[in-house]
Design a protein around this motif. Sequence first.
Motif, mmCIF file in Angstrom:
data_model
loop_
_atom_site.group_PDB
_atom_site.id
_atom_site.type_symbol
_atom_site.label_atom_id
_atom_site.label_comp_id
_atom_site.label_asym_id
_atom_site.label_seq_id
_atom_site.Cartn_x
_atom_site.Cartn_y
_atom_site.Cartn_z
ATOM 1 N N SER A 94 -37.180 59.595 -4.861
ATOM 2 C CA SER A 94 -35.756 59.502 -4.531
ATOM 3 C C SER A 94 -35.471 60.137 -3.178
ATOM 4 O O SER A 94 -34.688 59.601 -2.377
ATOM 5 C CB SER A 94 -34.918 60.206 -5.615
ATOM 6 O OG SER A 94 -35.110 59.597 -6.875
ATOM 7 N N ASN A 97 -36.515 57.794 -0.458
ATOM 8 C CA ASN A 97 -35.614 56.653 -0.253
ATOM 9 C C ASN A 97 -34.449 56.968 0.675
ATOM 10 O O ASN A 97 -33.907 56.062 1.324
ATOM 11 C CB ASN A 97 -35.075 56.164 -1.606
ATOM 12 C CG ASN A 97 -36.138 55.454 -2.431
ATOM 13 O OD1 ASN A 97 -37.085 54.891 -1.890
ATOM 14 N ND2 ASN A 97 -35.983 55.489 -3.747
ATOM 15 N N ILE A 98 -34.070 58.243 0.735
ATOM 16 C CA ILE A 98 -32.931 58.604 1.588
ATOM 17 C C ILE A 98 -33.374 59.285 2.886
ATOM 18 O O ILE A 98 -32.529 59.672 3.699
ATOM 19 C CB ILE A 98 -31.936 59.523 0.843
ATOM 20 C CG1 ILE A 98 -32.607 60.825 0.419
ATOM 21 C CG2 ILE A 98 -31.345 58.816 -0.356
ATOM 22 C CD1 ILE A 98 -31.651 61.845 -0.204
ATOM 23 N N THR A 99 -34.700 59.448 3.073
ATOM 24 C CA THR A 99 -35.198 60.097 4.292
ATOM 25 C C THR A 99 -36.218 59.217 5.004
ATOM 26 O O THR A 99 -35.860 58.330 5.762
ATOM 27 C CB THR A 99 -35.799 61.483 3.963
ATOM 28 O OG1 THR A 99 -36.816 61.328 2.948
ATOM 29 C CG2 THR A 99 -34.728 62.440 3.477
ATOM 30 N N TYR A 100 -37.507 59.447 4.759
ATOM 31 C CA TYR A 100 -38.540 58.800 5.580
ATOM 32 C C TYR A 100 -38.668 57.296 5.369
ATOM 33 O O TYR A 100 -39.207 56.607 6.226
ATOM 34 C CB TYR A 100 -39.905 59.486 5.394
ATOM 35 C CG TYR A 100 -40.286 59.837 3.979
ATOM 36 C CD1 TYR A 100 -40.867 58.907 3.135
ATOM 37 C CD2 TYR A 100 -40.074 61.128 3.495
ATOM 38 C CE1 TYR A 100 -41.230 59.246 1.850
ATOM 39 C CE2 TYR A 100 -40.441 61.477 2.205
ATOM 40 C CZ TYR A 100 -41.023 60.534 1.381
ATOM 41 O OH TYR A 100 -41.377 60.865 0.097
ATOM 42 N N PHE A 101 -38.160 56.774 4.261
ATOM 43 C CA PHE A 101 -38.156 55.318 4.114
ATOM 44 C C PHE A 101 -37.126 54.687 5.048
ATOM 45 O O PHE A 101 -37.205 53.498 5.350
ATOM 46 C CB PHE A 101 -37.876 54.914 2.657
ATOM 47 C CG PHE A 101 -39.120 54.775 1.820
ATOM 48 C CD1 PHE A 101 -39.782 53.559 1.727
ATOM 49 C CD2 PHE A 101 -39.647 55.869 1.150
ATOM 50 C CE1 PHE A 101 -40.928 53.424 0.970
ATOM 51 C CE2 PHE A 101 -40.793 55.750 0.392
ATOM 52 C CZ PHE A 101 -41.443 54.533 0.303
ATOM 53 N N ARG A 102 -36.158 55.506 5.489
ATOM 54 C CA ARG A 102 -35.175 55.035 6.474
ATOM 55 C C ARG A 102 -35.623 55.356 7.902
ATOM 56 O O ARG A 102 -35.240 54.660 8.844
ATOM 57 C CB ARG A 102 -33.816 55.688 6.203
ATOM 58 C CG ARG A 102 -33.203 55.278 4.859
ATOM 59 C CD ARG A 102 -31.820 55.863 4.682
ATOM 60 N NE ARG A 102 -31.220 55.454 3.421
ATOM 61 C CZ ARG A 102 -29.983 55.792 3.035
ATOM 62 N NH1 ARG A 102 -29.228 56.535 3.836
ATOM 63 N NH2 ARG A 102 -29.511 55.382 1.876
ATOM 64 N N TRP A 103 -36.428 56.390 8.029
ATOM 65 C CA TRP A 103 -36.869 56.795 9.368
ATOM 66 C C TRP A 103 -37.984 55.898 9.903
ATOM 67 O O TRP A 103 -38.051 55.628 11.092
ATOM 68 C CB TRP A 103 -37.369 58.244 9.335
ATOM 69 C CG TRP A 103 -36.332 59.235 8.896
ATOM 70 C CD1 TRP A 103 -34.971 59.074 8.904
ATOM 71 C CD2 TRP A 103 -36.573 60.554 8.369
ATOM 72 N NE1 TRP A 103 -34.344 60.190 8.417
ATOM 73 C CE2 TRP A 103 -35.298 61.123 8.082
ATOM 74 C CE3 TRP A 103 -37.716 61.305 8.118
ATOM 75 C CZ2 TRP A 103 -35.161 62.406 7.553
ATOM 76 C CZ3 TRP A 103 -37.587 62.580 7.595
ATOM 77 C CH2 TRP A 103 -36.320 63.122 7.317
ATOM 78 N N THR A 105 -40.201 52.284 9.684
ATOM 79 C CA THR A 105 -40.170 50.891 9.224
ATOM 80 C C THR A 105 -41.535 50.495 8.674
ATOM 81 O O THR A 105 -42.572 50.997 9.101
ATOM 82 C CB THR A 105 -39.806 49.950 10.382
ATOM 83 O OG1 THR A 105 -40.768 50.107 11.444
ATOM 84 C CG2 THR A 105 -38.411 50.255 10.901
ATOM 85 N N SER A 106 -41.519 49.591 7.725
ATOM 86 C CA SER A 106 -42.759 49.094 7.137
ATOM 87 C C SER A 106 -42.726 47.574 7.115
ATOM 88 O O SER A 106 -41.720 46.968 6.726
ATOM 89 C CB SER A 106 -42.935 49.635 5.713
ATOM 90 O OG SER A 106 -44.077 49.063 5.097
ATOM 91 N N PRO A 184 -44.150 55.214 5.176
ATOM 92 C CA PRO A 184 -43.324 55.800 4.111
ATOM 93 C C PRO A 184 -44.063 55.927 2.780
ATOM 94 O O PRO A 184 -43.977 56.961 2.117
ATOM 95 C CB PRO A 184 -42.149 54.818 3.998
ATOM 96 C CG PRO A 184 -42.075 54.166 5.329
ATOM 97 C CD PRO A 184 -43.484 54.034 5.784
#
Length: 229
Positions: A94, A97-103, A105-106, A184
């Motif tokens: 969780s 999802n609000i940090t490095y998955f936004r920082w 790109t994949s 991520p």
Amino acid sequence: MKDKVRNIIALAIIIVPFYFVVIFEKSRGITDISIKGLFIKYLLISIFGIIVIYLTNKILLRQNLQSFFKRKEKFIVDLSLGLLLLSATYFIMSLGNITYFRWFTSQFDNSKIIETLKEIFSNKLYAFILLGPFIWATELFSVFSRAFILNNLWKLSGSKIGIWLSIILTALLFAFTQIDKGVPEMINTFLIIVTSNFLYFKYRSITPLLIAPILIQTIDLVAFWFYIS
């Protein structure tokens, strides 16, 4: 043969053919996520890997399975620790999802995985294999091999620095097995494995480490099954 030499050979037997090969294949985009690939290649590799670890531990290191279950606790204790690890895993996911998955790109395309899962869940036998033998065998190999690697690394160096280096390096090894899914997912895996490794260091039993990922995989896949139904 000196004990440390045995430990090094044992590490090479597991890390090189299983993990280095996987990392190489995934870095080159060579991943078979078809039904045949999952149920024949990856399932059989996991079963073979479990056998190799057991025999290496027994014949080369002359140890029994007690080295992975050093405390004789009641199952309720193992279950409680497993659920604690489960909660920590979901918290890390969780947070991601609000940090490095936004920082970061994949470019990982999961459409093939989704199509394969849909095909599997359209067949009750395939669904049973996935939710039963496949999850149990692959997660058992993952946890069993990780505990095996940690045990041998700790035999090489039992200092505080050696212990933490082992925890971190093993987590990095497993993080790189997700190299095809992007940064991520690698960070996610690293943090989860570090947490799991620390629990194994403190408790010295693989049972809680098995409970958490098996529950996570089962919950996620069953949820996906209901979603597509």
